[in-house]
Design an enzyme around this catalytic site. Structure first.
Site, short mmCIF file in Angstrom:
data_model
loop_
_atom_site.label_atom_id
_atom_site.label_comp_id
_atom_site.label_asym_id
_atom_site.label_seq_id
_atom_site.Cartn_x
_atom_site.Cartn_y
_atom_site.Cartn_z
N GLU A 183 0.81 -1.21 0.00
CA GLU A 183 0.00 0.00 0.00
C GLU A 183 0.85 1.26 0.00
O GLU A 183 0.51 2.24 -0.64
CB GLU A 183 -0.94 -0.01 1.22
N ASP A 184 1.95 1.25 0.73
CA ASP A 184 2.67 2.50 0.98
C ASP A 184 4.02 2.64 0.31
O ASP A 184 4.68 3.66 0.45
CB ASP A 184 2.89 2.68 2.49
#
Ligand code: MN
Length: 491
Positions: free
Chosen positions: A60-61
């Protein structure tokens, strides 16, 4: 448990990937995945789970993709990371989901089905949440409250469902402290006062039981447990705030070797102290719904102290404290595959729901027809769960297509739809959606629906909306009232 060199590899990869990112606390981001790793190790989870825990925020990051993870760590780890990533997205959509399915109240079940083909995903998510709660002070107060509320509503019951009692209590205590600090302190003080006052009498009672057990050559371990602040708060609400009616504020817990000794110990305690009417609870013969086992009895000692005793075996104690994680510890292997490969034949009956859940989720994912009577999943059998780009969950009938999704969001979004992006790729409007897809609708102002769309909707809802729009646009429009493709299944 053997520690694979892969764990070190994962630490290296995550450290590099999160390099330069900071947490709200001001620390380097990698502190968080490493804390999750530590929690999962404390829970004695298997290597794949620990590795996925270390990598849980990378997809996600950071630049890292699922494909990278699969290549380096294998399919299982990638599957777990993907599950955790989707779960974070699903979380924010739970309120929405509820309004779409008012028939059921069991949010957790929905969350589980939507995301949890492997219960280890949920365990990683719990570890993640636990660390975020432990460092909640770094966030602004409104965010603290929001996260605390959600933890109390969703994650504490989840921990309870997985029978991870210790985790549940920590989540509840921390969340409650942020949600209602004044009440928390008040009850904490109240408990401490009571404890102090009862201390001597409790010790007498404990000593009397220990002496008798020793005389009978019964091996035991004893500890005192103080009721958690949050469960006291809940209990007081039930009892008109009268703390004198809370008999189990303090309990003495005896852990003995086997079930027979549990009943023997109960008898010995009752030979010393008078049991209170209706206060003997045999959760060994009849476990609580979450599988909790123990015998509880409340007695009155000669010096007029009310004491609750809890008697259980070591195994029961481990389950009560660590729940599903304890199962992993005992088996030292992956629950899922151990099952499917037939390496373990028996799981405690209170954990069977997990097996059923996993089987059901796997069948749903592969599009198989599912007999859900046993698991009360009737509602989900014909449904798929997809996500908006913001992460809200939308449930749709199976065989739904992008227009069904668009009309579900809003009939105007449906009417002006000119395209759909599924999992980042532009798709045609007759593409079937699948569980877990992230769907984005492209709209163009003043664009109009057309009769050809009737072949591109699978849900009654969308069909109904579309038909009424077509009638308004084309006064002479006549449509076959039944779907031209296969008829919808009846419930
Ligand atoms: Mn995280």
């Amino acid at each position: 448990m053997t520690k694979s060199p892969k764990i070190q590899e994962a630490v290296k990869l995550a450290t590099k990937a999160h390099d330069g990112q900071l947490r709200k606390t001001g620390e380097p981001y990698i502190v968080h995945p490493l804390a999750v790793k530590k929690i999962l190790e404390e829970w004695n989870m298997d290597d794949d789970t620990i590795i996925a825990g270390i990598l849980h925020d990378t997809v996600e990051d950071t630049e890292i993709t699922l494909k990278d993870i699969e290549e380096q760590f294998g399919h299982d780890v990638a599957f777990l990371v993907d599950g955790v990533t989707k779960l974070s997205k699903a979380r924010s959509g739970m309120k929405n989901l509820d309004s779409y399915l008012p028939e059921t109240s069991d949010n957790l079940l929905k969350l589980l089905i939507a995301t949890g083909q492997d219960v280890r995903v949920l365990i990683i998510k719990l570890a993640d949440r636990l660390h975020n709660l432990r460092t909640l002070s770094a966030l602004p107060p409104d965010k603290q409250k929001k996260i605390a509320r959600e933890s109390l509503d969703v994650f504490a019951p989840l921990a309870d469902r997985l029978q991870m009692g210790r985790v549940r209590v920590e989540i509840e205590e921390t969340s409650f402290r942020y949600l209602d600090p004044k009440r928390y302190e008040e009850l904490k003080k109240l408990t401490e006062e009571r404890l102090k006052r009862a201390d001597k009498k409790l010790n007498n009672a404990r000593q009397a039981v220990e002496d008798l057990l020793k005389k009978e050559h019964i091996k035991y371990k004893c500890d005192g447990r103080v009721k958690s602040i949050y469960s006291l708060h809940k209990k007081l609400a039930k009892y008109d705030q009268n703390i004198d009616r809370v008999y189990d504020l303090i309990a003495l817990r005896f852990i003995v070797e086997d079930v027979t000794t549990c009943y023997l110990t109960l008898g010995l305690i009752h030979s010393l102290f008078r049991p209170m009417d209706g206060r003997v609870k045999d959760y060994i013969a009849v476990p609580k719904q979450n599988g909790y086992q123990s015998i509880h009895t409340t007695v009155i000692t000669p010096d007029k102290q009310v004491v609750e005793f809890q008697i259980r075996t070591k195994e029961m104690h481990d389950y009560a404290e660590r729940g599903l994680a304890a199962t992993f510890f005992y088996n030292e292997q992956k629950l899922t595959s151990a099952y499917t490969e037939g390496r373990i034949s028996k799981l405690p009956s209170h954990l069977l729901w997990i097996k059923e859940l996993q089987e059901t989720a796997a069948k749903l994912a592969s599009g198989e027809k599912v007999d859900t009577k046993k698991l009360k999943l009737t509602l989900f059998a014909d449904k798929i769960f997809v996500y908006t780009p913001k992460g809200d969950i939308i449930d749709l009938p199976k065989d739904s297509m992008p227009l069904d999704f668009a009309y579900r969001l809003h009939s105007e979004i449906g009417a002006t739809c000119t395209g759909a992006i599924v999992n980042g790729k532009m798709v045609s409007l007759n593409t079937k959606l699948h569980n877990g897809d992230i769907v984005e609708i492209v709209t163009t102002k003043n664009s109009k629906p057309n009769p050809g769309w009737l072949d591109k909707v699978g849900s009654k809802h969308a069909r109904h909306k579309l038909l009424s729009q077509l009638h308004a646009l084309f006064p002479n429009f006549v449509a076959n009232p039944d779907p031209p493709t296969k008829p919808e299944k009846k419930k």
